[in-house]
Write a protein that holds these residues in place. Sequence first.
Motif, PDB file in Angstrom:
ATOM      1  N   ASP A 172       0.845  -1.191   0.000  1.00 27.61           N
ATOM      2  CA  ASP A 172       0.000   0.000   0.000  1.00 27.61           C
ATOM      3  C   ASP A 172       0.878   1.238   0.000  1.00 27.61           C
ATOM      4  O   ASP A 172       0.910   1.996   0.946  1.00 27.61           O
ATOM      5  CB  ASP A 172      -0.909  -0.021   1.231  1.00 27.61           C
ATOM      6  N   ASP A 173       1.642   1.430  -1.077  1.00 27.11           N
ATOM      7  CA  ASP A 173       2.523   2.592  -1.069  1.00 27.11           C
ATOM      8  C   ASP A 173       2.272   3.544  -2.224  1.00 27.11           C
ATOM      9  O   ASP A 173       2.645   4.697  -2.174  1.00 27.11           O
ATOM     10  CB  ASP A 173       4.006   2.142  -1.049  1.00 27.11           C
ATOM     11  N   ALA A 174       1.621   3.096  -3.284  1.00 28.53           N
ATOM     12  CA  ALA A 174       1.421   3.990  -4.418  1.00 28.53           C
ATOM     13  C   ALA A 174       0.326   5.004  -4.096  1.00 28.53           C
ATOM     14  O   ALA A 174      -0.458   4.820  -3.168  1.00 28.53           O
ATOM     15  CB  ALA A 174       1.062   3.193  -5.661  1.00 28.53           C
ATOM     16  N   ALA A 175       0.288   6.072  -4.895  1.00 28.85           N
ATOM     17  CA  ALA A 175      -0.622   7.174  -4.603  1.00 28.85           C
ATOM     18  C   ALA A 175      -2.025   6.929  -5.146  1.00 28.85           C
ATOM     19  O   ALA A 175      -2.899   7.748  -4.990  1.00 28.85           O
ATOM     20  CB  ALA A 175      -0.055   8.463  -5.188  1.00 28.85           C
ATOM     21  N   VAL A 176      -2.247   5.820  -5.794  1.00 26.05           N
ATOM     22  CA  VAL A 176      -3.488   5.627  -6.529  1.00 26.05           C
ATOM     23  C   VAL A 176      -4.161   4.321  -6.134  1.00 26.05           C
ATOM     24  O   VAL A 176      -3.503   3.306  -5.949  1.00 26.05           O
ATOM     25  CB  VAL A 176      -3.176   5.651  -8.047  1.00 26.05           C
TER      26      VAL A 176
ATOM     27  N   SER B 206      -7.968   8.900 -12.342  1.00 24.86           N
ATOM     28  CA  SER B 206      -7.482   8.148 -11.198  1.00 24.86           C
ATOM     29  C   SER B 206      -7.927   8.797  -9.899  1.00 24.86           C
ATOM     30  O   SER B 206      -8.085  10.003  -9.810  1.00 24.86           O
ATOM     31  CB  SER B 206      -5.962   8.113 -11.218  1.00 24.86           C
ATOM     32  N   LYS B 207      -8.123   7.968  -8.920  1.00 21.62           N
ATOM     33  CA  LYS B 207      -8.521   8.492  -7.614  1.00 21.62           C
ATOM     34  C   LYS B 207      -7.304   8.457  -6.702  1.00 21.62           C
ATOM     35  O   LYS B 207      -6.923   7.404  -6.213  1.00 21.62           O
ATOM     36  CB  LYS B 207      -9.632   7.602  -7.062  1.00 21.62           C
ATOM     37  N   PRO B 208      -6.639   9.569  -6.532  1.00 23.01           N
ATOM     38  CA  PRO B 208      -5.450   9.537  -5.696  1.00 23.01           C
ATOM     39  C   PRO B 208      -5.835   9.469  -4.220  1.00 23.01           C
ATOM     40  O   PRO B 208      -6.890   9.937  -3.828  1.00 23.01           O
ATOM     41  CB  PRO B 208      -4.750  10.862  -6.002  1.00 23.01           C
ATOM     42  N   LYS B 209      -4.946   8.883  -3.480  1.00 16.12           N
ATOM     43  CA  LYS B 209      -5.194   8.816  -2.041  1.00 16.12           C
ATOM     44  C   LYS B 209      -5.005  10.183  -1.395  1.00 16.12           C
ATOM     45  O   LYS B 209      -5.629  10.507  -0.423  1.00 16.12           O
ATOM     46  CB  LYS B 209      -4.243   7.803  -1.400  1.00 16.12           C
ATOM     47  N   LEU B 210      -4.087  10.967  -1.976  1.00 13.90           N
ATOM     48  CA  LEU B 210      -3.828  12.296  -1.445  1.00 13.90           C
ATOM     49  C   LEU B 210      -4.549  13.298  -2.319  1.00 13.90           C
ATOM     50  O   LEU B 210      -4.142  13.547  -3.435  1.00 13.90           O
ATOM     51  CB  LEU B 210      -2.328  12.612  -1.495  1.00 13.90           C
TER      52      LEU B 210
END
Lengths: 435, 242
Positions: A172-176, B206-210
């Motif tokens: 769980d390290d990528a931004a997407v 894309s749905k970024p986490k940040l």
Amino acid sequence: MNMEGMLKTGTVLTAQSGSAYRVCAYLGAGTQGEVYEVECGGKHSAVKWYFPQMATRTQREILENLLMKGSPNESFLWPEDLITGGPGGGLGYVMPLRPKEFRGIVDLMKRRAEPSFAMLCRIAFNLTKGYGMLHAKGLSYRDISFGNVSFNPATGAVLIGDNDNVSASGRDDAAVYGTPRFMAPEIVTGREKPSRNTDLYSLAVLLFYMFMLGHPLEGKLEADIRCMDIHALNRLFGTHPVFIFDPNDTSNRPVEGYQDNVLIFWELYPQSLRDLFIQSFTVGLTAPNKRVTEKQWLYEIANMMSCLITCPRCGAEVFFDAEKAARGETHVCWSCRRAVPYPPSLICGGDRALLPLGAKLYSHHLTGNYDMDTVAGEVVANPSDPRLLGIRNLTGDNWTYIRADGRQIPVAPGRSAAIAKDAKINFGARTGEFR
Amino acid sequence: MTELKRPGGELASRPLHFFWLVDCSGSMNEEHGEKIGTLNHAIQSTIPDMAAAARENPNAQLLVRTLKFATGASWVTPAPVPIEDFAWDDLTAGGVTDMGKAFEMVAAQLTIPPMSERALPPVLVLISDGGPTDDYRRGLETLLRLPWAKKAVRIAVSIGRDANDDVLAEFTGNRELVLQANNPQALVRCIKWASTAASAVSAPASKPKLAAPASGSTNAPLVLDMKSIPEPAGDVDAADVW
């Protein structure tokens, strides 16, 4: 005009390799950063430059890992060089530019690119092969969707971009987390993180879109929704997914007038392809490790590419369906609705190729190696009697022709062997039978 | 014999109605007309970007229209215009701020019909530099009673220090979606940022986490937290599937 992003034209970026890249043009922006055309020593490339909040240490580590691992195959716009520092201490990476002749999947969806069925199969095959190569390296892509894939309509070559979220499967390290409509239900509902198995779900969605021009979960349940907002998306694709052609649940069948494409296309493909989609979107919805693998797709799509019949009356491409043939059913052209005859087949391993004049055999048919680019043979007419067809050996190896009476005859490179019922050809790795 | 094209049509998509609601009151003429001039420039220059984004969005048909309000309110583009055909007509300023009237007119358009039964959430972008001079509350209540308005992504751009941010926040339902434009550069950025809501709503990217901050302080495209947009509860007929 807002044609300037974070980097001004003319800015020089020095990469880790020591190469200096000069910014030539702003190409566009995504959710994570901006993309520029750059030039270094006369060679043009692309640079993705991250927005400050996206230029994280984790992102940098992912990129370093990708640079070290190298591109899985020629189908990737893989990072080639890392840029750290630069204006504002930012982060970016260099990758190849997408050639102008490449088109996006959105062009396919909006019918701005109109490949034949044969070319569509080739594009799907190459895409699947690319993701398979990536997974073979222990990586997962995380965002298989419309936006990051392109294809050459003339050759079927594909280019997979946006590889900067690729990282080790399950980490769980990528931004997407993915794109709505493509994300696996267990990601939409927040139960799981992206992995190879969630990629396999997204790949099945992408293939379904490409072949059927619709979404596998958008049937009556979608048609009944008035406002397609995040809550509706979460329900359809997360908490209550139902395949539109689920054999045991008819509650989400496509609705005429809203979802016509899937109704048109579903019947055109062989049962064996439909079975893979049924597996993907019934058992595969809830059991990630029972999803269709790349090899299963490749095997099926290679067969589809090798078993297209051209309707002799109207020219439409009709998919041969082995199950239909086994039941003795007639193949009917989807366009002119008349019966379509089909030529003999070569059965080799589990693979089948129809053998009309001019058809090509590929390395895959002879060896099962999923190489559908290297031509290994071609169906040609016998010069002394053009009604008799044979397969010309276009490899560098000798084949052995085994007649129905058991007599063996060598087929040297450049020579041709007659297509005859009950005869066989030993290609070395595999033996093919005519049917 | 030439090959026949594959059958079928384009991927099915839904309409996405995008509204520019622009305050054209006299105060927009302050600073020698620079405010309204900047606004005209900013929206006009964002249209090609919106069209380009729509071209790559297979899930939505983006339809745009503009409502101006000052003394009274009127449609600049009375019917929804596909983004590829949309052209910005420069607005001029003068008059008071009849924002309530504007809300009523938008409400009339979000009623079914003329609004279609199936669509993506509409996007309403309200741009204002002052407090309403009419009974805005009645208009706003009429608007926010409508299911399509409740479902809409509502963004406000607050120009200068005289804008009434409380009123704008009542409209958006969320103070974070009141963007502050205290200078021309910020106005351009805010408008650009709001315009990307069209893509965010149909969620093709894309749905970024940040998520990028909603301040419009960077060029980062809008990443709306759609979960903050409420799901209408008991006030919608339970037989409806929303």
